[in-house]
Design an enzyme around this catalytic site. Structure first.
Site, mmCIF file in Angstrom:
data_model
loop_
_atom_site.group_PDB
_atom_site.id
_atom_site.type_symbol
_atom_site.label_atom_id
_atom_site.label_comp_id
_atom_site.label_asym_id
_atom_site.label_seq_id
_atom_site.Cartn_x
_atom_site.Cartn_y
_atom_site.Cartn_z
ATOM 1 N N LYS A 31 0.954 -1.551 -0.251
ATOM 2 C CA LYS A 31 -0.430 -0.307 0.165
ATOM 3 C C LYS A 31 1.027 0.731 0.011
ATOM 4 O O LYS A 31 0.983 2.305 -0.727
ATOM 5 C CB LYS A 31 -0.968 0.058 0.959
ATOM 6 C CG LYS A 31 -0.312 0.281 2.561
ATOM 7 C CD LYS A 31 -1.260 -0.072 3.396
ATOM 8 C CE LYS A 31 -0.466 0.396 5.441
ATOM 9 N NZ LYS A 31 0.285 1.656 5.072
ATOM 10 N N THR A 32 1.979 0.874 1.315
ATOM 11 C CA THR A 32 2.902 2.465 0.826
ATOM 12 C C THR A 32 3.410 2.578 -1.041
ATOM 13 O O THR A 32 3.258 4.204 -0.979
ATOM 14 C CB THR A 32 3.570 2.562 1.887
ATOM 15 O OG1 THR A 32 3.674 2.082 2.804
ATOM 16 C CG2 THR A 32 4.670 3.427 2.129
ATOM 17 N N ASP A 217 -4.165 7.590 4.458
ATOM 18 C CA ASP A 217 -3.266 5.654 5.508
ATOM 19 C C ASP A 217 -4.140 5.463 6.464
ATOM 20 O O ASP A 217 -4.141 6.560 7.366
ATOM 21 C CB ASP A 217 -1.675 5.538 5.108
ATOM 22 C CG ASP A 217 -1.439 4.723 5.049
ATOM 23 O OD1 ASP A 217 -1.588 4.146 4.505
ATOM 24 O OD2 ASP A 217 0.112 4.381 5.696
ATOM 25 N N GLU A 218 -4.212 3.848 5.817
ATOM 26 C CA GLU A 218 -4.977 3.337 7.625
ATOM 27 C C GLU A 218 -6.153 3.701 7.634
ATOM 28 O O GLU A 218 -6.014 4.445 9.290
ATOM 29 C CB GLU A 218 -3.836 3.921 8.725
ATOM 30 C CG GLU A 218 -2.197 3.393 8.149
ATOM 31 C CD GLU A 218 -2.492 1.528 8.283
ATOM 32 O OE1 GLU A 218 -3.341 1.264 7.981
ATOM 33 O OE2 GLU A 218 -0.598 0.992 8.424
ATOM 34 N N GLN A 248 -7.727 -4.926 9.380
ATOM 35 C CA GLN A 248 -6.815 -4.939 10.428
ATOM 36 C C GLN A 248 -6.866 -3.453 11.698
ATOM 37 O O GLN A 248 -6.516 -2.861 11.880
ATOM 38 C CB GLN A 248 -5.371 -4.207 9.833
ATOM 39 C CG GLN A 248 -4.685 -5.523 8.825
ATOM 40 C CD GLN A 248 -3.324 -4.661 8.575
ATOM 41 O OE1 GLN A 248 -2.234 -5.210 9.010
ATOM 42 N NE2 GLN A 248 -3.198 -4.971 7.331
ATOM 43 N N ARG A 602 2.036 -10.257 10.076
ATOM 44 C CA ARG A 602 3.249 -10.122 10.532
ATOM 45 C C ARG A 602 4.738 -11.137 10.248
ATOM 46 O O ARG A 602 5.257 -10.917 9.474
ATOM 47 C CB ARG A 602 3.547 -9.966 11.886
ATOM 48 C CG ARG A 602 2.662 -9.164 12.398
ATOM 49 C CD ARG A 602 2.601 -7.155 11.503
ATOM 50 N NE ARG A 602 1.291 -7.650 11.081
ATOM 51 C CZ ARG A 602 0.977 -7.379 9.970
ATOM 52 N NH1 ARG A 602 2.056 -6.097 9.403
ATOM 53 N NH2 ARG A 602 -0.083 -7.164 8.942
#
Length: 774
Positions: A31-32, A217-218, A248, A602
């Site tokens: 996503k970044t 973002d997020e 998330q 993770r």
């Protein structure tokens, strides 16, 4: 964007034109890369000016990484681009528009510690007994109100229980203290930015016109105030791109609202939705586990992670005797990993901070280096806060919390009585505490020695303030330490050497501080003011260094956004993970499941999940049942192990549990097999071996509805241990706050008699009551 490797979905998100865009970015899906490439394309290919773009995220580290990647794509830094955290952007906005605010542009940002001190002071002013009401509880309720943009008057009008009524009395008193101190707490930054944008049309219109493109973002972590800020800025042009993953969303306990991302298409009609489902991190086995577990949530947008990687090693589920055996087993696996895998490649993830101790002990005994993420932050350490209080007072003489802290250390003969008389004199004269201290012995009722100490203190702060106008931050801190005798005071303490080392580190941080890295919103801030702005917005995770040697120990909340080759997800037991309180609400249980999903994703190469048959809780060793999440694991990619007791596929064991037959391997004592032992009959288990929480796994029974006035629980990574002792204050999920009158029994038969705020005494079984510290 040409020249950048993107998969089809990423490219579509980067190149999508005007209008609202929702990018559902699964874990490890890049996503970044999408966000940074979209910003670079807006400037390079579409000719947009950088100052017309706003990019917002949640941590300073993420903002810094985004800025670095954009610079790398462009070949130069984009001057004028607004990029930062919600809080830093809000603070920047409030300082720029200080003329519209009563507190102006030179306000102080209160830390959590400053805020709690002010809450305690507000409780005194409101005549609220701190023995009955926890300052932390009242602070949390006020925080919830601010994030929901609820004013003190609005809160008071809807106060429905005793805790709410106590909060309603403290809230306005707390606001008056902040106003007198010319300070904002962290929640104020967002709430006042939202009110400024919505309540002052010329300001809202100006920024909505300035930022032609808003990128967030997020987005799944936004609260109501953040949502209102974003909506106001984007409503004119609709050029809003939000990136996030509803699977998330794990911060509901601090105000995040998953409905913001789930309802994005309703809020912005005609929005384009792009799903990023290609995972570039984890093996296929790990993703199969993640997909299977999260599919049990109802409130989510459908997506399935996929990968080009092979299946890799199966996910391992290990059952052990207790937390000591669990820690020994983890250390053994780290030692067996081989020379190509170092300690730095491993992470131990747990639900609450209290779980770290046995792992620390085991790693120390094995002489394996480790580091804990989420301990006491550098800027929250007592001696650092003490020094900073002097600096805050030097730039903001009205700061009452800074004054109270600074005047109390080093000791100078100013006692409680003197301070009470000082406060009374300041209130009578409508002046600040520091201004009153300058009058010293001339104040009524202040003894001569205390008066002279106050005068000397005020003179010293005044000298610091004068130095700060032109001096560097390092010079000011060094003079502060010298003139107030701080090193000599620390030398008298038992752990003084460590605290002096921390103060020295503060000097080093000041020496390397670059004022150019902090936006000077008003154009005339001193270096010290910029330094204090920077330190106030500093987060613990910003210090995390992926290359630092050693095994990492951290809570699941702190792990979000990180990745590791090998992950140990420990403590998977009902009542611990998921927490017992979450079993009363479908929404809270789903958030716990999302947290489990975050932990699973993770892992890049290997994932170990462990649970213990017994665990020390509530002051005694108690039986534990495997987490209900383990019964949701798929059959193929998972193996169940009991060291010394053989290996089984977990799918079969889970099916056995669902149908009431025991298929679970024997428990492991101290890390070694004990085939003579049978199945644990821990909390929530019937004699057939089936769990009483079957409704969690798809049965028709529904979780109790969460009432409009239901208590909200803090599921953070800083859980306080429950103290089962006479006089301890606790919170019951149904009856609210109470005081323990007596404790009887032991283990799972422990009972507590509690007097609740409604005046009724009740006896509860501790193992089933869902009590938490007050």
């Amino acid at each position: 964007m040409t020249g950048l490797a993107l998969n089809p979905e990423q490219r579509h998100a980067v190149e999508y034109g005007a209008g609202p865009l929702l990018v559902l970015a699964g874990a490890g899906s890049g996503k970044t890369r999408v966000l940074t490439a979209r910003v670079a394309r807006l400037v390079r290919e579409l000719g947009e000016r950088p100052e017309r773009i706003l990019a917002v995220t949640f941590t300073n580290k993420a903002a810094g990484m985004m800025r670095e990647r954009i610079t790398g794509l462009m070949g130069e830094e984009l001057r004028g681009l607004w990029i930062g955290t919600f809080h830093s952007i809000a603070a920047r906005l409030l300082r720029r528009e200080g003329s519209y605010l009563e507190r102006g542009a030179n306000f102080t940002i209160y830390s959590e510690d400053d805020s709690i001190r002010s809450i305690k002071r507000a409780m005194e002013e409101a005549d609220i007994d701190p023995q009955r009401w926890s300052p932390n509880l009242l602070r949390a309720r006020i925080s919830d109100a601010k994030n929901a943009l609820v004013s003190p008057d609005e809160y008071a009008s809807s106060a429905f229980d005793l805790a709410a009524k106590a909060t309603a009395r403290v809230y306005p008193a707390y606001e008056r203290i902040l106003a007198r101190s010319n300070a904002y707490d962290f929640d104020d930054l967002l709430a006042n930015a939202a009110r400024l944008l919505e309540g002052v049309p010329e300001v809202g219109d100006r920024y909505a016109s300035r930022f032609r493109h808003v990128l967030v973002d997020e987005y799944q972590d936004t609260n109501h105030a953040q949502y209102r800020i974003v909506k106001r800025l984007a409503e004119e042009h609709g050029n809003i791109c939000v990136v996030g993953d509803d699977d998330q969303s794990i911060y509901g306990w601090r105000g995040a609202d998953i409905r913001n991302i789930l309802d994005f298409e309703r809020d912005f009609p005609g929005a384009e939705v792009v799903r990023l489902e290609e995972n570039y991190r984890s093996s296929l086995s790990i993703l199969e586990v993640a997909n299977a577990v999260i599919s049990n949530n109802r409130d989510r947008k459908e997506k399935t992670l996929r990968t080009a990687r092979p299946a890799g090693d199966p996910v391992q589920v290990i059952r052990l005797a207790d937390e000591r055996a669990e820690a020994m087993w983890v250390v053994g696996e780290i030692e067996r990993a081989g020379p190509r895998v170092g300690p730095v490649d491993h992470v131990v993830l747990y639900r609450t901070n209290a779980q770290s101790r046995p792992f620390e002990d085991a790693l120390r005994r094995a002489r394996i280096p480790y580091r804990i993420v989420g301990g006491v932050r550098f800027y929250e350490r007592r001696e650092i806060k003490d020094v900073l209080s002097y600096l805050q007072l030097a730039v903001n003489p009205a700061d009452e919390a800074a004054f109270a802290r600074a005047v109390s250390w080093p000791r100078r003969g100013v006692g409680g009585v003197t301070l009470d008389r000082l406060r009374a004199a300041a209130a009578d004269r409508s002046i600040s505490l520091l201004a009153a201290a300058e009058l010293g012995s001339g104040l009524p009722g202040v003894p001569p020695a205390g008066g002279r100490a106050l005068e000397d203190f005020a003179a010293g702060v005044s000298a610091l303030s004068e130095l700060a106008r032109a001096g560097t931050t390092e010079e000011v801190i060094r003079e502060c330490i010298r003139s107030f005798g701080m090193v000599a005071a620390l030398e008298t303490e038992e752990d003084g050497a460590d605290r002096i080392a921390n103060v020295t580190e503060l000097l080093a941080a000041a020496a390397t501080f670059d004022p150019a890295e902090v936006d000077d919103a008003i154009g005339e801030s001193t270096e010290l003011e910029l330094y204090l702005q920077s330190s106030a917005l500093h987060a613990d995770i910003d210090d995390y260094d992926e290359g630092e040697p050693g095994v990492t120990l951290m809570t699941l909340h702190n792990a979000k956004g990180l990745e590791f080759p090998i992950v140990f997800l420990v403590g998977l037991e009902d009542g611990l993970f998921p927490l017992a309180r979450a079993m009363e609400s479908r929404a809270e249980l789903e958030e716990e499941r999302r947290l489990f999903y975050v932990g699973v994703t993770r892992a890049a190469d290997r994932l170990f999940i462990s649970h213990a048959d017994r665990r020390w809780r509530y002051g005694s060793e108690m039986r534990s049942a495997p987490s209900s999440f383990l019964a949701e694991l798929p059959e193929g990619p998972v193996e169940y192990h009991a060291p010394g007791g053989g290996t089984r596929r977990w799918g079969a064991a889970a099916r056995g549990r669902r149908h009431g037959t025991s298929r679970i391997p024997p428990v492991v004592e101290g890390g070694f097999g004990d085939p003579s032992r049978g199945v644990s009959r821990g909390a929530g288990w019937s004699e057939t071996g089936a769990t009483s929480f079957d409704w969690h796994r798809g049965a028709k029974r529904e979780a109790p509805a969460e009432g409009k006035g239901a208590l909200r629980y803090d599921y953070s990574d800083s859980q306080e241990d429950l103290r089962l002792e006479v006089g301890a204050k606790v919170v019951h999920p149904r009856f609210g706050d109470g005081l323990i009158l007596s404790v009887s029994g032991e283990g799972r038969l422990t009972r507590a008699e509690i007097e609740f705020d409604d005046g009724v005494r009740r006896k509860v079984m501790v193992a089933h009551a869902g009590l938490r510290p007050c």
